[in-house]
Design a protein around this motif. Structure first.
Motif, PDB file in Angstrom:
ATOM      1  N   HIS A  12      10.305  -6.868  22.874  1.00 54.71           N
ATOM      2  CA  HIS A  12       8.911  -7.421  23.527  1.00 54.71           C
ATOM      3  C   HIS A  12       9.850  -9.093  24.436  1.00 54.71           C
ATOM      4  O   HIS A  12       9.318  -9.196  24.682  1.00 54.71           O
ATOM      5  CB  HIS A  12       7.719  -8.024  22.306  1.00 54.71           C
ATOM      6  CG  HIS A  12       6.591  -7.137  22.475  1.00 54.71           C
ATOM      7  ND1 HIS A  12       5.843  -6.907  21.260  1.00 54.71           N
ATOM      8  CD2 HIS A  12       6.329  -5.917  22.947  1.00 54.71           C
ATOM      9  CE1 HIS A  12       5.066  -5.884  20.937  1.00 54.71           C
ATOM     10  NE2 HIS A  12       5.504  -5.244  21.813  1.00 54.71           N
ATOM     11  N   TYR A  23       6.173 -18.809  31.505  1.00 53.83           N
ATOM     12  CA  TYR A  23       5.271 -18.521  30.263  1.00 53.83           C
ATOM     13  C   TYR A  23       5.822 -19.936  29.262  1.00 53.83           C
ATOM     14  O   TYR A  23       5.444 -19.404  28.048  1.00 53.83           O
ATOM     15  CB  TYR A  23       5.085 -17.075  29.827  1.00 53.83           C
ATOM     16  CG  TYR A  23       4.605 -16.296  31.165  1.00 53.83           C
ATOM     17  CD1 TYR A  23       3.618 -16.252  31.431  1.00 53.83           C
ATOM     18  CD2 TYR A  23       5.671 -15.640  31.648  1.00 53.83           C
ATOM     19  CE1 TYR A  23       2.763 -15.577  32.415  1.00 53.83           C
ATOM     20  CE2 TYR A  23       5.556 -14.379  33.126  1.00 53.83           C
ATOM     21  CZ  TYR A  23       3.619 -14.442  32.624  1.00 53.83           C
ATOM     22  OH  TYR A  23       3.633 -13.684  33.846  1.00 53.83           O
ATOM     23  N   TYR A 200      -7.867 -21.107  30.569  1.00 54.79           N
ATOM     24  CA  TYR A 200      -7.514 -19.863  31.388  1.00 54.79           C
ATOM     25  C   TYR A 200      -8.276 -19.465  32.435  1.00 54.79           C
ATOM     26  O   TYR A 200      -9.905 -19.795  31.347  1.00 54.79           O
ATOM     27  CB  TYR A 200      -7.040 -18.632  30.115  1.00 54.79           C
ATOM     28  CG  TYR A 200      -5.652 -19.270  29.706  1.00 54.79           C
ATOM     29  CD1 TYR A 200      -4.080 -18.864  30.148  1.00 54.79           C
ATOM     30  CD2 TYR A 200      -5.450 -19.182  28.289  1.00 54.79           C
ATOM     31  CE1 TYR A 200      -2.785 -18.648  29.595  1.00 54.79           C
ATOM     32  CE2 TYR A 200      -4.056 -19.735  27.838  1.00 54.79           C
ATOM     33  CZ  TYR A 200      -3.393 -19.098  28.167  1.00 54.79           C
ATOM     34  OH  TYR A 200      -1.661 -19.403  27.217  1.00 54.79           O
ATOM     35  N   PHE A 204      -8.258 -12.366  30.455  1.00 51.80           N
ATOM     36  CA  PHE A 204      -7.056 -11.097  30.976  1.00 51.80           C
ATOM     37  C   PHE A 204      -6.175 -12.677  31.302  1.00 51.80           C
ATOM     38  O   PHE A 204      -5.072 -12.009  31.272  1.00 51.80           O
ATOM     39  CB  PHE A 204      -7.411 -10.302  32.203  1.00 51.80           C
ATOM     40  CG  PHE A 204      -8.742  -9.228  31.855  1.00 51.80           C
ATOM     41  CD1 PHE A 204      -8.272  -8.287  31.034  1.00 51.80           C
ATOM     42  CD2 PHE A 204      -9.751  -9.718  31.804  1.00 51.80           C
ATOM     43  CE1 PHE A 204      -9.068  -7.558  30.678  1.00 51.80           C
ATOM     44  CE2 PHE A 204     -11.178  -8.134  31.947  1.00 51.80           C
ATOM     45  CZ  PHE A 204     -10.262  -7.370  31.382  1.00 51.80           C
ATOM     46  N   LYS A 205      -6.107 -13.340  31.723  1.00 48.27           N
ATOM     47  CA  LYS A 205      -4.769 -14.202  32.098  1.00 48.27           C
ATOM     48  C   LYS A 205      -4.211 -14.582  30.727  1.00 48.27           C
ATOM     49  O   LYS A 205      -2.635 -14.558  30.542  1.00 48.27           O
ATOM     50  CB  LYS A 205      -5.313 -15.203  32.949  1.00 48.27           C
ATOM     51  CG  LYS A 205      -4.538 -16.321  33.381  1.00 48.27           C
ATOM     52  CD  LYS A 205      -3.267 -15.485  33.970  1.00 48.27           C
ATOM     53  CE  LYS A 205      -2.307 -16.347  34.341  1.00 48.27           C
ATOM     54  NZ  LYS A 205      -1.409 -17.052  33.863  1.00 48.27           N
ATOM     55  N   MET A 207      -4.322 -13.091  27.896  1.00 49.43           N
ATOM     56  CA  MET A 207      -3.447 -11.499  27.377  1.00 49.43           C
ATOM     57  C   MET A 207      -2.079 -11.821  28.274  1.00 49.43           C
ATOM     58  O   MET A 207      -1.200 -11.295  27.617  1.00 49.43           O
ATOM     59  CB  MET A 207      -4.451 -10.495  27.435  1.00 49.43           C
ATOM     60  CG  MET A 207      -5.390 -10.082  26.663  1.00 49.43           C
ATOM     61  SD  MET A 207      -6.712  -9.589  26.155  1.00 49.43           S
ATOM     62  CE  MET A 207      -7.846  -9.819  27.313  1.00 49.43           C
ATOM     63  N   THR A 208      -2.200 -11.478  29.808  1.00 54.13           N
ATOM     64  CA  THR A 208      -1.070 -11.384  30.365  1.00 54.13           C
ATOM     65  C   THR A 208       0.458 -12.651  29.964  1.00 54.13           C
ATOM     66  O   THR A 208       0.952 -12.694  29.667  1.00 54.13           O
ATOM     67  CB  THR A 208      -1.403 -11.828  31.725  1.00 54.13           C
ATOM     68  OG1 THR A 208      -1.820 -11.044  32.691  1.00 54.13           O
ATOM     69  CG2 THR A 208       0.187 -12.237  32.591  1.00 54.13           C
ATOM     70  N   ASP A 209      -0.323 -14.153  29.936  1.00 57.84           N
ATOM     71  CA  ASP A 209       0.566 -14.478  29.120  1.00 57.84           C
ATOM     72  C   ASP A 209       0.962 -14.737  27.872  1.00 57.84           C
ATOM     73  O   ASP A 209       1.899 -14.941  27.714  1.00 57.84           O
ATOM     74  CB  ASP A 209       0.158 -16.483  28.852  1.00 57.84           C
ATOM     75  CG  ASP A 209       0.187 -17.099  30.275  1.00 57.84           C
ATOM     76  OD1 ASP A 209       0.107 -16.683  31.657  1.00 57.84           O
ATOM     77  OD2 ASP A 209      -0.131 -18.475  30.515  1.00 57.84           O
ATOM     78  N   ARG A 211       1.558 -11.882  27.114  1.00 61.08           N
ATOM     79  CA  ARG A 211       2.390 -10.432  27.139  1.00 61.08           C
ATOM     80  C   ARG A 211       3.964 -11.241  27.755  1.00 61.08           C
ATOM     81  O   ARG A 211       5.182 -11.245  27.364  1.00 61.08           O
ATOM     82  CB  ARG A 211       2.276  -9.536  28.152  1.00 61.08           C
ATOM     83  CG  ARG A 211       3.414  -8.537  28.172  1.00 61.08           C
ATOM     84  CD  ARG A 211       2.151  -7.017  29.205  1.00 61.08           C
ATOM     85  NE  ARG A 211       3.311  -6.036  30.076  1.00 61.08           N
ATOM     86  CZ  ARG A 211       3.618  -5.169  29.434  1.00 61.08           C
ATOM     87  NH1 ARG A 211       3.154  -4.852  28.097  1.00 61.08           N
ATOM     88  NH2 ARG A 211       4.810  -4.665  29.667  1.00 61.08           N
ATOM     89  N   GLY A 212       3.819 -12.259  29.027  1.00 60.64           N
ATOM     90  CA  GLY A 212       4.808 -13.329  29.029  1.00 60.64           C
ATOM     91  C   GLY A 212       5.562 -13.938  28.562  1.00 60.64           C
ATOM     92  O   GLY A 212       6.327 -13.893  28.429  1.00 60.64           O
ATOM     93  N   THR A 216       3.075 -10.236  22.161  1.00 60.71           N
ATOM     94  CA  THR A 216       1.990  -9.749  22.242  1.00 60.71           C
ATOM     95  C   THR A 216       1.978  -8.700  20.458  1.00 60.71           C
ATOM     96  O   THR A 216       3.310  -9.278  19.391  1.00 60.71           O
ATOM     97  CB  THR A 216       2.026  -8.265  22.952  1.00 60.71           C
ATOM     98  OG1 THR A 216       3.197  -8.127  23.375  1.00 60.71           O
ATOM     99  CG2 THR A 216       1.338  -9.400  24.253  1.00 60.71           C
ATOM    100  N   ARG A 229      -9.913   0.536  28.455  1.00 62.01           N
ATOM    101  CA  ARG A 229      -9.903  -0.561  29.286  1.00 62.01           C
ATOM    102  C   ARG A 229     -11.739  -0.469  29.272  1.00 62.01           C
ATOM    103  O   ARG A 229     -12.017  -1.797  29.182  1.00 62.01           O
ATOM    104  CB  ARG A 229     -10.015   0.268  30.784  1.00 62.01           C
ATOM    105  CG  ARG A 229     -10.991  -1.323  31.707  1.00 62.01           C
ATOM    106  CD  ARG A 229     -10.536  -0.267  32.717  1.00 62.01           C
ATOM    107  NE  ARG A 229     -11.026  -1.310  33.910  1.00 62.01           N
ATOM    108  CZ  ARG A 229     -10.913  -2.543  34.341  1.00 62.01           C
ATOM    109  NH1 ARG A 229      -8.943  -2.736  33.763  1.00 62.01           N
ATOM    110  NH2 ARG A 229     -11.691  -3.456  35.033  1.00 62.01           N
TER     111      ARG A 229
END
Length: 299
Positions: A12, A23, A200, A204-205, A207-209, A211-212, A216, A229
């Motif tokens: 990760h 991030y 945020y 979803f934003k 969860m994107t952060d 990951r960045g 995670t 989904r």
């Protein structure tokens, strides 16, 4: 007890390293707060270790501070280490430190130790890597972190499948942190916490952060196949309903635990032996002393 898949933690971080600058706001903010705490210590630390350095957020705060002349940066992820600035960089595991005893005057860890399986063992190795009267100061995510996301994912999965799986890694509780420092042999341990709330556009934003950030889920008990989904859409809907601000943005909580302790040295303060006090506690508090068998008067 093995809770985290350390190889997954490394992957990760390797994946996040190239774009980490986009991030790293949380790591930068907490590094500054660690620097502020370090400024309260009236002494210099010529040789320092930045353990779990990521791409150098704490290192940038430490350079030129508190008399630091030599800074070693170490991270589990080789890609993170390569992206950090500095002359002394090491790819190494917090669970098996590659440093000799009594190597450093100071050790700092910025939001990395919450991914360690054997935290008492890692802290013990850190204490041994410090010179006598050396200081450890660190920050890690605490148990209230992302409670909003945890709740929404759990409720959505329960409705969709009738069961719940671990989707956010477990974090330490503040009440346990002081005991961990003492167990590792640190003296004068201090633990406190604060909360950083981030907003945020949507779940979803968030969860994107995550990951960045390379943050995670890496728990051994995580689901190994893709999340449906429909579950993610339902969790995002719940998040918006439960945790929206007036402007429509959603909030996410990060609880930060701050730990500090010293490697033992004969010059440090020590508690007095029982019976050697020069003044009674009752006199100091200006109250009447009662024996342990007396009952308090009803109010």
């Amino acid at each position: 007890m093995t809770v985290f898949d350390r190889e997954t933690v490394r992957r990760h971080r390797d994946r996040a390293a190239a774009g980490f600058a986009g991030y790293d706001f949380l790591f930068t903010e907490v590094a500054e707060r660690l620097g502020d705490r370090l400024d309260d210590v009236v002494r210099n630390f010529p040789t320092a270790l930045d353990l779990g350095c990521h791409t150098g957020q704490a290192g940038r705060v430490l350079r030129g501070r508190k008399g630091i002349e030599t800074l070693v940066q170490c991270d589990l992820s080789p890609a993170m280490v390569c992206a950090a600035e500095g002359d002394l960089r090491v790819a190494g595991d917090e669970e098996l430190l590659p440093f000799a005893d009594s190597s450093f005057d100071l050790a700092v860890s910025n939001l990395s130790l919450h991914w360690v399986n054997d935290l008492p063992g890692a802290l013990l190795q850190l204490r041994r890597a410090l010179k006598p009267d050396g200081l450890f100061i660190g920050a890690m995510l605490g148990g209230e972190t992302l409670f909003e996301l945890r709740r929404c994912l759990m409720e959505a999965e329960l409705d969709l499948t009738g069961g719940v799986t671990a989707r956010i890694s477990p974090f330490a509780e503040v009440r346990d942190a002081g005991g961990l420092l003492q167990r590792a042999g640190f003296t004068l341990p201090v633990v406190d916490s604060d909360t950083i709330t981030v907003t945020y556009e949507s779940a979803f934003k968030l969860m994107t952060d995550l990951r960045g950030m390379g943050e995670t889920n890496a728990g051994l008990n995580r689901r190994k196949h893709p999340t449906p989904r429909a579950l993610m859409v339902d969790a995002a809907r719940r998040y918006a309903e439960l945790y929206s601000e007036p402007d429509g943005r959603v909030t996410a909580t990060f609880q930060i635990l701050y730990l500090a302790g010293w490697a033992p040295h004969e010059s440090q303060q020590k508690p007095m032996k029982p019976g050697t006090a020069q003044i009674r506690l009752a006199d100091a508090l200006k109250v009447e002393e009662r024996s342990a068998g007396d009952r308090a008067e009803p109010v």
